[in-house]
Scaffold this active site. Structure first.
Site, PDB file in Angstrom:
ATOM      1  N   ASP A   1       0.873  -1.279  -0.002  1.00 57.10           N
ATOM      2  CA  ASP A   1       0.106   0.110   0.130  1.00 57.10           C
ATOM      3  C   ASP A   1       0.923   1.268   0.125  1.00 57.10           C
ATOM      4  O   ASP A   1       2.064   0.994  -0.758  1.00 57.10           O
ATOM      5  CB  ASP A   1      -0.989  -0.217   1.165  1.00 57.10           C
TER       6      ASP A   1
ATOM      7  N   ASN B   1     -14.288  -0.319  -6.400  1.00 60.39           N
ATOM      8  CA  ASN B   1     -15.669   0.347  -5.990  1.00 60.39           C
ATOM      9  C   ASN B   1     -16.316   1.044  -7.115  1.00 60.39           C
ATOM     10  O   ASN B   1     -16.770   1.962  -6.669  1.00 60.39           O
ATOM     11  CB  ASN B   1     -15.034   1.187  -4.894  1.00 60.39           C
TER      12      ASN B   1
ATOM     13  N   SER C   1     -11.144  -1.984  -0.293  1.00 61.79           N
ATOM     14  CA  SER C   1      -9.981  -1.878   0.381  1.00 61.79           C
ATOM     15  C   SER C   1      -9.848  -2.468   1.642  1.00 61.79           C
ATOM     16  O   SER C   1      -8.735  -2.894   2.035  1.00 61.79           O
ATOM     17  CB  SER C   1      -9.574  -0.609   0.467  1.00 61.79           C
TER      18      SER C   1
ATOM     19  N   HIS D   1      -3.689   5.646   3.403  1.00 55.49           N
ATOM     20  CA  HIS D   1      -4.639   4.350   2.803  1.00 55.49           C
ATOM     21  C   HIS D   1      -3.877   3.298   3.727  1.00 55.49           C
ATOM     22  O   HIS D   1      -4.543   2.371   4.446  1.00 55.49           O
ATOM     23  CB  HIS D   1      -4.664   4.367   1.542  1.00 55.49           C
TER      24      HIS D   1
END
Length: 545
Positions: A103, A227, A287, A136
């Site tokens: 990430d 998404n 996520s 994130h």
């Protein structure tokens, strides 16, 4: 990815036409190709993708994280009870398992994460700085393994597991397929059992190949479905687990992407987790459904470390709560994960010994064919549990190993004398069972190298592994060339001065089980001798945990 067995000089030659150079990705067979300025990436990919000696060539894409919204005032970890995590915690919190988080980095100063972190790597800047540059990654890490039972903050699903931060994004949180592929390979080479990448990249060959590399080393990769709220037509894959998002009513979140690749669903709405800077917030997105699933797998691996990655994957699938249409469907996959049921099944399973050998067959090479130069060879292989690797053997010597389906090789026929040669494919499963194809006998006809006084030693290299850490089953392969012709070369491979493989020709390979050696540094040495008696040798150092 070149086909297994393609000589290193041949790969360099086909890239040199475009002024390109390849960088190998860890211990895998993946390569990142760098082009000179001004050259069209799309044009070069179109040419390379049609080359019969390459498995695939694709563009390096940049992808946004699968993150939806953020509500800083929601404070309930409803998802833990929803999937039965407290019941699974009666057995383990995930101790002994490392989860790699690919990430934007992780906040190493966060009180709920610091104790769980182990060293990782930053593949965007190519250094060891894995600080979170976007925010994130810290949220994803907390959903997976925020420290549990410490009297503060939140608890991750696997709150006793270790976290390996691997930064794959730029400062705006966008990740590249190349950095994700590098990160997965890095995690696999360092013994991580689970990896999470919350980027919808499950349609990219490079990412699927890197995920398969990790699975072959007894790990599992989880990836978010995306998404967009729309269908993704990417085909289902066995290399990684694609996860959709559900809400507290066990319904698909409206923004959760769907399609044939979805394998599981997990809570992804209002997941309360850690944030960069030491805080906490509720977040939405596939996520977070993905690391919840990754951490559930870590719980099973902690409770039953002897189970294979394929067995853990099967436990997750068959204990999932079937939602939507009966059986696997494009919205929920096999269903919403159930940590409690999966743990019960893991504790009760008694794996039956696997004694059934794989089946292998060479599909594109006919007996009696006249061959020369590089020969593409395709192999079909199957097994009741799963094929671990396929070895291509020429006259009884293993010349190349491929562990990623579809199995394909480039055999350098100049490595054997002109005349009859017997080609076979041998498939192995994880239990060590082997199945050998019918032999295909071909006639080799290469231009002869003129006989002359030869005082030049062969050129020799160890293609895999590269120096550094290794884990699990390691493919060891060498490449040799000589001015007197490859057919006159005799090669041998030693590990810590013990002979492991020998044969004639330009390539030689064998599979080394790094689990069966002591932790520490090991010396892999290759030796070559040409027909005139000139010799060469080279070594590489690897480390095992």
């Amino acid at each position: 990815m070149p086909r297994a067995g393609l000589p290193a000089h041949a790969l360099r030659a086909l890239l040199k036409v475009h002024g390109a150079k390849a960088r190998k990705v860890g211990q895998s067979e993946l390569h990142i190709v760098d082009l000179p300025p001004g050259l069209s990436e799309k044009a070069v990919v179109n040419v390379l993708a049609r080359n019969p000696h390459l498995k695939f060539a694709e563009l390096d894409y940049r992808v946004a994280p699968s993150f939806a919204t953020n509500d800083p005032y929601a404070g309930s970890q409803w998802h833990l009870a929803n999937i039965g995590v407290p019941a699974a915690w009666d057995t383990t919190l995930g101790t002994g398992v490392t989860i790699a988080i690919l990430d934007s980095g992780v906040d190493a100063t966060h009180a709920d994460l610091a104790a769980a972190l182990v060293p990782g790597w930053n593949f965007y800047d190519n250094n060891s700085d894995t600080r979170d540059v976007y925010g994130h990654g810290t949220k994803v890490a907390g959903a997976a393994a925020a420290v549990a039972n410490n009297g503060a903050g939140v608890a991750g699903v696997a709150g006793g597991a270790r976290l390996m931060p691997i930064r794959v994004t730029d400062t705006s949180g966008l990740a590249y397929t190349s950095t994700v592929a590098q990160g997965l390979t890095y995690a696999a080479d360092r013994g991580a059992r689970v990896a999470n990448a919350s980027f919808a990249m499950y349609d990219r060959f490079s990412v699927k190949s890197a995920a398969q590399y990790m699975k072959d080393k007894n790990g599992l990769v989880m990836m978010s479905a995306g998404n967009t709220g729309t269908q993704n037509t990417a085909a289902a894959t066995t290399s990684l687990i694609t996860v959709a998002a559900t809400n507290s009513a066990n319904a698909r979140a409206s923004w959760s992407s769907y399609g044939p690749a979805v394998a599981l669903a997990a809570p992804g709405v209002s997941i309360y987790t850690t944030t960069r800077g030491g805080g906490y917030a509720a977040v939405d997105g596939t996520s977070f459904a993905s690391p919840v699933t990754a951490a559930t797998a870590a719980l099973l691996m902690s409770a039953r470390p002897e189970l294979s990655s394929t067995q853990v994957e099967d436990l997750l699938y068959r204990t999932a709560i079937d939602l939507g249409a009966a059986g696997r469907d494009p919205y929920y996959g096999y269903g919403r994960i159930d940590a409690a049921a999966a743990m019960r099944a893991a504790l009760s399973v008694t794996p039956a010994p696997d004694t059934q050998p794989p089946v292998a067959g060479i599909t594109n090479l006919a007996g009696g064919s006249v061959v020369s130069g590089l020969v593409p060879i395709d192999v079909a292989a199957s097994d009741n549990v799963g094929v671990a690797r396929v070895e291509l053997q020429v006259n009884g010597t293993t010349v190349a190993i491929d562990s990623t389906a579809p199995y394909g090789f480039s055999w350098d026929s100049s490595g054997v004398p002109n005349g009859s040669a017997s080609v076979t494919a041998v498939a192995f499963d994880a239990a060590g069972n082997r199945g050998t194809s019918s032999a295909v006998v071909v006639s080799v006809s290469n231009a002869l190298v003129s006989a002359m006084a030869d005082s030049t030693a062969p050129t020799l290299s160890i293609v895999t592994p590269v120096p550094g850490p290794v884990a699990g089953t390691v493919s060891v392969s060498t490449n040799a060339s000589d001015n007197g012709g490859a057919a006159g070369i005799e090669q041998s491979i030693y590990v810590d001065n013990v002979l492991k493989a020998s044969g004639k020709g330009s390539t030689l390979s064998f599979s080394w089980n790094a689990r069966k050696v002591a932790a520490g540094t090991h010396v892999i040495e290759a030796r070559a001798r040409d027909a005139a008696g000139n010799t060469a040798s080279t070594t590489t150092l690897v480390t095992t945990n």
